[in-house]
Design an enzyme around this catalytic site. Sequence first.
Site, PDB file in Angstrom:
ATOM      1  N   TYR A 174      -4.654   3.305   8.017  1.00  0.00           N
ATOM      2  CA  TYR A 174      -6.007   2.735   8.152  1.00  0.00           C
ATOM      3  C   TYR A 174      -6.608   3.068   9.508  1.00  0.00           C
ATOM      4  O   TYR A 174      -6.477   4.187   9.981  1.00  0.00           O
ATOM      5  CB  TYR A 174      -5.973   1.211   7.917  1.00  0.00           C
ATOM      6  CG  TYR A 174      -5.274   0.850   6.657  1.00  0.00           C
ATOM      7  CD1 TYR A 174      -5.762   1.304   5.429  1.00  0.00           C
ATOM      8  CD2 TYR A 174      -4.118   0.096   6.658  1.00  0.00           C
ATOM      9  CE1 TYR A 174      -5.124   0.981   4.247  1.00  0.00           C
ATOM     10  CE2 TYR A 174      -3.474  -0.230   5.472  1.00  0.00           C
ATOM     11  CZ  TYR A 174      -3.983   0.223   4.279  1.00  0.00           C
ATOM     12  OH  TYR A 174      -3.355  -0.082   3.129  1.00  0.00           O
ATOM     13  N   LYS A 176       0.452   3.397  -2.947  1.00  0.00           N
ATOM     14  CA  LYS A 176      -0.712   4.280  -3.099  1.00  0.00           C
ATOM     15  C   LYS A 176      -0.325   5.761  -2.987  1.00  0.00           C
ATOM     16  O   LYS A 176      -1.017   6.627  -3.506  1.00  0.00           O
ATOM     17  CB  LYS A 176      -1.780   3.920  -2.056  1.00  0.00           C
ATOM     18  CG  LYS A 176      -2.337   2.504  -2.242  1.00  0.00           C
ATOM     19  CD  LYS A 176      -3.226   2.089  -1.086  1.00  0.00           C
ATOM     20  CE  LYS A 176      -3.684   0.650  -1.218  1.00  0.00           C
ATOM     21  NZ  LYS A 176      -4.456   0.181  -0.045  1.00  0.00           N
ATOM     22  N   TYR A 203      -3.962  -2.352 -10.206  1.00  0.00           N
ATOM     23  CA  TYR A 203      -3.822  -2.166  -8.750  1.00  0.00           C
ATOM     24  C   TYR A 203      -2.921  -3.248  -8.127  1.00  0.00           C
ATOM     25  O   TYR A 203      -1.980  -2.932  -7.388  1.00  0.00           O
ATOM     26  CB  TYR A 203      -5.222  -2.181  -8.113  1.00  0.00           C
ATOM     27  CG  TYR A 203      -5.200  -2.253  -6.606  1.00  0.00           C
ATOM     28  CD1 TYR A 203      -4.887  -1.137  -5.845  1.00  0.00           C
ATOM     29  CD2 TYR A 203      -5.459  -3.450  -5.937  1.00  0.00           C
ATOM     30  CE1 TYR A 203      -4.834  -1.206  -4.456  1.00  0.00           C
ATOM     31  CE2 TYR A 203      -5.417  -3.529  -4.550  1.00  0.00           C
ATOM     32  CZ  TYR A 203      -5.097  -2.400  -3.824  1.00  0.00           C
ATOM     33  OH  TYR A 203      -5.037  -2.469  -2.454  1.00  0.00           O
ATOM     34  N   VAL A 230       1.104  -3.842   3.793  1.00  0.00           N
ATOM     35  CA  VAL A 230       1.054  -5.147   4.467  1.00  0.00           C
ATOM     36  C   VAL A 230       2.301  -6.002   4.216  1.00  0.00           C
ATOM     37  O   VAL A 230       2.442  -7.081   4.789  1.00  0.00           O
ATOM     38  CB  VAL A 230      -0.231  -5.958   4.131  1.00  0.00           C
ATOM     39  CG1 VAL A 230      -1.472  -5.293   4.690  1.00  0.00           C
ATOM     40  CG2 VAL A 230      -0.349  -6.213   2.639  1.00  0.00           C
ATOM     41  N   SER A 290       0.796  -1.238   0.000  1.00  0.00           N
ATOM     42  CA  SER A 290       0.000   0.000   0.000  1.00  0.00           C
ATOM     43  C   SER A 290       0.823   1.279   0.000  1.00  0.00           C
ATOM     44  O   SER A 290       0.260   2.357  -0.201  1.00  0.00           O
ATOM     45  CB  SER A 290      -0.931   0.019   1.203  1.00  0.00           C
ATOM     46  OG  SER A 290      -2.060  -0.739   0.906  1.00  0.00           O
TER      47      SER A 290
HETATM   48  N1  GLU Z   1      -2.345  -5.159  -2.052  1.00  0.00           N
HETATM   49  C1  GLU Z   1      -2.862  -5.157  -0.713  1.00  0.00           C
HETATM   50  C2  GLU Z   1      -4.334  -5.422  -0.744  1.00  0.00           C
HETATM   51  O1  GLU Z   1      -4.953  -5.021  -1.688  1.00  0.00           O
HETATM   52  C3  GLU Z   1      -2.573  -3.837  -0.089  1.00  0.00           C
HETATM   53  C4  GLU Z   1      -2.968  -3.753   1.347  1.00  0.00           C
HETATM   54  C5  GLU Z   1      -1.973  -3.003   2.209  1.00  0.00           C
HETATM   55  O2  GLU Z   1      -0.803  -2.978   1.951  1.00  0.00           O
HETATM   56  O3  GLU Z   1      -2.413  -2.443   3.210  1.00  0.00           O
HETATM   57  O4  GLU Z   1      -4.901  -6.008   0.125  1.00  0.00           O
END
Ligand code: GLU
Length: 307
Positions: free
Chosen positions: A240, A64, A188, A258, A61
Amino acid sequence: MQDIIDEITSDMLGRHDKGKVASYIPQLACVDPNQFAISVVLPSGEVFNSGCTSTLFSIQSISKVFTLTLALGKLGNAIWKRVGREPSGDPFNSIVQLEHEQGKPRNPFVNAGAIAVADAIMQGHPPKETLAEILQFVRFLANDETIAIDEKVARSELETGSRNASLAHFMASFGHFEHPVDQVLGTYFHHCSIAMNTQQLATAGLFLANNGINPSTGFAVVSAMRAKRINALMLTCGHYDGSGEFAFRVGLPGKSGVGGGILAVAPGKASIAVWSPGLDSVGNSKLGSLALEKLAHRTGWSIFSAD
Ligand code: GLU
């Protein structure tokens, strides 16, 4: 600085409770949790490394932040029609809020928000071209042409991505998507699967610590105003439903993934990347957060500090 991060590294390596590696993406479950790395890059270009700072990991993430930056460049403020700017208070992959808010994700850092951003930056291009553009952008930020996508991780995400597919189809049902859902998801999953080490990541984040300018290349990546706003979103939404806790403990804009990485920004002072694959209960690197808490304490870099 070197002494501080070496101390932090030996403290972290000596800890027993390292959290749990993400297992819902099978390829991430194979990663050895006994690894720790921290890189600090100063606006002067000086780099401080401690731990396994050349080991590549899945940035997940954290990507992002880069896709949001690209989206702002392409669409400007129009991106805010697609995603909001409020913390969600929900888990990273929650679908609940989407129903209440007509398919508009709360922010660009929850999964739904980043999927919407991926759709926005495609702009009629096939996933391959969009991915090449994202990768080129990350390489430019890190000043490193070797950065690549880990195809094994991307495939692993694709095979087990039912939750993300649900989020995407649900948003598409509101008529918000401009491209086929499978193409958006492919984009994505692949940008989440970019592999980097902490030194590359800290370098890539330096423009956010330096008013939008990447000092290693001299290029203005974004305006100072935009850098400030991306930092604001990282602070409020970057972890989050652990974002408040991270702000409380660390006091720096940060984005976790993650894969166990965190990119943190101390405006005017440094860009920092940490990596420890074990996660806490909300999906943020357990020792990565602790290491940043210690670093912020030792340096006085919290943005809430009057020093
Ligand atoms: N590619 C992971 C997902 O879509 C990203 C989640 C993350 O890193 O928090 O679940």
